[in-house]
Write a protein that holds these residues in place. Structure first.
Motif, short mmCIF file in Angstrom:
data_model
loop_
_atom_site.label_atom_id
_atom_site.label_comp_id
_atom_site.label_asym_id
_atom_site.label_seq_id
_atom_site.Cartn_x
_atom_site.Cartn_y
_atom_site.Cartn_z
N ASN A 175 2.32 -12.68 10.85
CA ASN A 175 3.72 -12.37 10.59
C ASN A 175 3.94 -10.91 10.95
N ALA A 176 4.70 -10.67 12.01
CA ALA A 176 4.91 -9.31 12.52
C ALA A 176 5.55 -8.40 11.48
N LEU A 205 3.86 -5.01 10.04
CA LEU A 205 4.52 -3.71 10.15
C LEU A 205 4.68 -3.06 8.77
N ASP A 206 5.08 -3.83 7.78
CA ASP A 206 5.22 -3.30 6.42
C ASP A 206 3.88 -2.77 5.91
N GLY A 250 3.22 1.14 5.04
CA GLY A 250 2.78 1.49 3.70
C GLY A 250 1.46 2.26 3.72
N ALA A 251 0.54 1.81 4.55
CA ALA A 251 -0.76 2.49 4.65
C ALA A 251 -0.59 3.91 5.18
N VAL A 252 0.25 4.08 6.18
CA VAL A 252 0.47 5.41 6.75
C VAL A 252 1.08 6.34 5.70
N ILE A 253 2.12 5.88 5.02
CA ILE A 253 2.77 6.70 4.01
C ILE A 253 1.79 7.07 2.89
N PHE A 254 1.03 6.09 2.44
CA PHE A 254 0.06 6.33 1.37
C PHE A 254 -0.98 7.35 1.80
#
Length: 70
Positions: A29-30, A34-35, A39-43
């Motif tokens: 599921n694209a 992406l979510d 989320g990983a980048v922000i965290f």
């Protein structure tokens, strides 16, 4: 959604192309992918703001592409 919708549409096309090439599972599921990446980048940026960006990208790509399989 003004900024997110075009990104999601573009990312959806990228993921669909990878599915068509057999590089990504057909049930991927694209939007969820992406979510998860966002989320990983922000965290990571909040937790380790001094980590080199290239290192973060390499880490997340490795994690997403290969998961945590043995």
């Amino acid at each position: 959604t003004k900024y997110v919708a075009p990104l999601q549409a573009r990312y959806g096309r990228v993921v669909q192309a990878a599915i068509d090439r057999g590089e990504v599972r057909a049930d991927t599921n694209a939007s969820d992918l992406l979510d998860t990446l966002r989320g990983a980048v922000i965290f990571h940026l909040q937790l380790r703001p001094t980590r080199p960006r290239a290192e973060l990208v390499d880490h997340l790509v490795e994690l997403v592409v290969h998961g945590v399989q043995r």
